[in-house]
Enzyme design. Structure first.
Site, PDB file in Angstrom:
ATOM      1  N   SER A  10       0.873  -1.177   0.000  1.00 37.97           N
ATOM      2  CA  SER A  10       0.000   0.000   0.000  1.00 37.97           C
ATOM      3  C   SER A  10       0.906   1.222   0.000  1.00 37.97           C
ATOM      4  CB  SER A  10      -0.835  -0.004   1.285  1.00 37.97           C
ATOM      5  OG  SER A  10      -1.530   1.211   1.430  1.00 37.97           O
TER       6      SER A  10
ATOM      7  N   TYR B 202      -1.454  -0.710  11.192  1.00 39.62           N
ATOM      8  CA  TYR B 202      -1.581  -1.019   9.752  1.00 39.62           C
ATOM      9  C   TYR B 202      -0.333  -0.547   9.016  1.00 39.62           C
ATOM     10  CZ  TYR B 202      -3.422  -1.200   4.977  1.00 39.62           C
ATOM     11  OH  TYR B 202      -3.601  -1.485   3.642  1.00 39.62           O
TER      12      TYR B 202
HETATM   13  N1  LIG Z   1      -8.783  -0.624  -0.487  1.00 39.23           N
HETATM   14  C1  LIG Z   1      -7.739   0.175  -0.304  1.00 39.23           C
HETATM   15  O1  LIG Z   1      -7.875   1.415  -0.239  1.00 39.23           O
HETATM   16  C2  LIG Z   1      -6.355  -0.420  -0.211  1.00 39.23           C
HETATM   17  C3  LIG Z   1      -5.269   0.439  -0.398  1.00 39.23           C
HETATM   18  C4  LIG Z   1      -3.985  -0.080  -0.328  1.00 39.23           C
HETATM   19  C5  LIG Z   1      -3.789  -1.422  -0.068  1.00 39.23           C
HETATM   20  N2  LIG Z   1      -4.861  -2.252   0.122  1.00 39.23           N
HETATM   21  C6  LIG Z   1      -4.586  -3.660   0.411  1.00 39.23           C
HETATM   22  O2  LIG Z   1      -5.215  -4.457  -0.548  1.00 39.23           O
HETATM   23  C7  LIG Z   1      -5.443  -5.763  -0.035  1.00 39.23           C
HETATM   24  C8  LIG Z   1      -6.854  -6.211  -0.384  1.00 39.23           C
HETATM   25  O3  LIG Z   1      -7.782  -5.385   0.281  1.00 39.23           O
HETATM   26  P1  LIG Z   1      -9.137  -4.838  -0.388  1.00 39.23           P
HETATM   27  O4  LIG Z   1      -9.004  -3.391  -0.525  1.00 39.23           O
HETATM   28  O5  LIG Z   1      -9.504  -5.658  -1.572  1.00 39.23           O
HETATM   29  O6  LIG Z   1     -10.154  -5.073   0.827  1.00 39.23           O
HETATM   30  P2  LIG Z   1     -11.292  -6.170   1.094  1.00 39.23           P
HETATM   31  O7  LIG Z   1     -12.349  -6.061   0.064  1.00 39.23           O
HETATM   32  O8  LIG Z   1     -11.661  -5.979   2.518  1.00 39.23           O
HETATM   33  O9  LIG Z   1     -10.541  -7.565   0.897  1.00 39.23           O
HETATM   34  C9  LIG Z   1      -9.726  -8.136   1.877  1.00 39.23           C
HETATM   35  C10 LIG Z   1      -9.574  -9.612   1.571  1.00 39.23           C
HETATM   36  O10 LIG Z   1      -8.697 -10.203   2.552  1.00 39.23           O
HETATM   37  C11 LIG Z   1      -9.315 -11.380   3.058  1.00 39.23           C
HETATM   38  N3  LIG Z   1      -8.875 -11.636   4.429  1.00 39.23           N
HETATM   39  C12 LIG Z   1      -8.938 -10.799   5.482  1.00 39.23           C
HETATM   40  N4  LIG Z   1      -8.498 -11.421   6.589  1.00 39.23           N
HETATM   41  C13 LIG Z   1      -8.132 -12.675   6.219  1.00 39.23           C
HETATM   42  C14 LIG Z   1      -7.611 -13.793   6.893  1.00 39.23           C
HETATM   43  N5  LIG Z   1      -7.375 -13.810   8.211  1.00 39.23           N
HETATM   44  N6  LIG Z   1      -7.356 -14.939   6.175  1.00 39.23           N
HETATM   45  C15 LIG Z   1      -7.609 -14.976   4.853  1.00 39.23           C
HETATM   46  N7  LIG Z   1      -8.113 -13.945   4.148  1.00 39.23           N
HETATM   47  C16 LIG Z   1      -8.372 -12.813   4.832  1.00 39.23           C
HETATM   48  C17 LIG Z   1     -10.822 -11.113   2.958  1.00 39.23           C
HETATM   49  O11 LIG Z   1     -11.544 -12.339   2.826  1.00 39.23           O
HETATM   50  P3  LIG Z   1     -12.386 -13.075   3.977  1.00 39.23           P
HETATM   51  O12 LIG Z   1     -12.908 -12.021   4.910  1.00 39.23           O
HETATM   52  O13 LIG Z   1     -13.426 -13.808   3.212  1.00 39.23           O
HETATM   53  O14 LIG Z   1     -11.391 -13.984   4.602  1.00 39.23           O
HETATM   54  C18 LIG Z   1     -10.899 -10.367   1.634  1.00 39.23           C
HETATM   55  O15 LIG Z   1     -10.982 -11.260   0.565  1.00 39.23           O
HETATM   56  C19 LIG Z   1      -5.137  -5.674   1.459  1.00 39.23           C
HETATM   57  O16 LIG Z   1      -3.870  -6.222   1.720  1.00 39.23           O
HETATM   58  C20 LIG Z   1      -5.137  -4.175   1.731  1.00 39.23           C
HETATM   59  O17 LIG Z   1      -4.319  -3.835   2.817  1.00 39.23           O
HETATM   60  C21 LIG Z   1      -6.139  -1.777   0.045  1.00 39.23           C
END
Ligand SMILES: NC(=O)c1ccc[n+]([C@@H]2O[C@H](COP(=O)([O-])OP(=O)(O)OC[C@H]3O[C@@H](n4cnc5c(N)ncnc54)[C@H](OP(=O)(O)O)[C@@H]3O)[C@@H](O)[C@H]2O)c1
Length: 274
Positions: A134, A147
């Site tokens: 990120s 985080y």
């Molecule tokens: N959205 C943003 O603004 C943003 C910005 C920068 C980086 N990111 C990064 O992008 C990545 C994906 O996030 P997203 O934005 O797509 O958010 P999201 O829609 O909340 O997706 C998060 C994913 O991680 C899974 N997850 C969470 N805890 C877990 C665990 N203990 N074991 C296995 N799977 C787990 C969730 O699935 P389940 O709950 O079904 O397990 C879900 O599929 C993350 O690493 C986040 O830090 C996001």
């Protein structure tokens, strides 16, 4: 069909799901992993889509996931470490158990899964490990201590891994998204208010939560997850990928200003913004 096997963690929503769909549409064999089976079933709609129920913090589940893929296809060509969440709240108020969990999910689960995949890639003298970090791995924002710590750690770990594995033909790539419209902000906002929504940090927490609503709401700066998925595909298909891809444009700009400005000025600007 190109025969390449991809494993994507956190494939049940957001960036992970969008990435899985993009790879499937390009003819890859895709395994999507996460905890929520209901939200993984879309993978079954594709002839080369499969899912694995896996909590990234559970050793047995990680092992079974990798073993099943290797038994079926004999290899994993691309590992996309995407599962993650934000344990927001004032550092003074986040219980150490939650801080540890943040690292278990965002870092240790990721590194343990990666360790299971590396031997096969080394044997094949090829492979790509794409870690979803990120811009939070390079900058700070209010009440995001754990985080940011987990993503800063992922940046350092990935830099070392990239160089440890380069002689074996394995490439390690970091993706640094900015604000993306997924469930992430809602989860981070909920955690923030649960931990620091009342008490001494209440004002800061309320301000940050409402800023997030604007950033991630309609007309805000948050981009669609497809933008990140496209960068991941680019990195996966480039024979000479960069070490890092920051997306969308606002992410590049923020990182540029972080690099340019002295800490004191950067702190001032960030505090003003939030
Ligand atoms: N959205 C943003 O603004 C943003 C910005 C920068 C980086 N990111 C990064 O992008 C990545 C994906 O996030 P997203 O934005 O797509 O958010 P999201 O829609 O909340 O997706 C998060 C994913 O991680 C899974 N997850 C969470 N805890 C877990 C665990 N203990 N074991 C296995 N799977 C787990 C969730 O699935 P389940 O709950 O079904 O397990 C879900 O599929 C993350 O690493 C986040 O830090 C996001």
């Amino acid at each position: 069909m190109n025969g390449k096997v991809v494993l994507i963690t956190g494939a049940s929503s957001g960036i992970g799901r969008s990435t899985a769909e993009k790879f499937l549409n390009k003819g890859y064999i895709v395994y999507g992993a996460a905890r929520t089976e209901e939200k993984l079933k879309y993978l079954n709609e594709y002839p080369d889509g499969y899912y694995q129920i896996m909590d990234i913090t559970e050793a047995e589940m990680r092992k079974n996931c990798v073993q099943e893929i290797l038994a079926a296809h004999g290899k994993i060509d691309i590992l996309i470490n995407n599962a993650g969440y934000g344990a927001y709240g004032a550092i003074e108020e986040v219980p150490v158990e939650e801080a540890r969990r943040q690292f278990e999910v965002n870092l240790f689960g990721l590194s343990e899964l990666t360790k299971l995949v590396i031997p096969g890639m080394r044997e094949n003298k090829s492979g790509k490990i794409i870690n979803i970090s990120s811009i939070a791995g390079k900058i700070w924002t209010p009440l995001g201590g754990w985080y940011h710590a987990s993503k800063f750690a992922l940046e350092g770990l990935s830099d070392c891994l990239r160089n440890e594995l380069k002689d074996f033909g394995i490439k390690v790539i970091l993706i640094e998204p900015g604000a993306i419209e997924t469930n992430w902000a809602e989860t981070a906002g909920e955690n923030l208010l649960k931990t620091s929504g009342e008490g001494i940090y209440q004002k800061q927490a309320q301000r940050k939560a409402s800023k997030y609503k604007i950033m991630y709401g309609e007309g805000g700066i948050a981009a669609q997850p497809e933008v990140v998925a496209s960068a991941i595909i680019r990195a996966a298909e480039d024979s000479h990928p960069k070490a890092r891809y920051a997306v969308p444009v606002h992410a590049k700009l923020i990182l540029f200003f972080r690099w340019l400005l002295p800490d004191r000025v950067y702190d001032f600007v960030t505090n003003k913004f939030f």
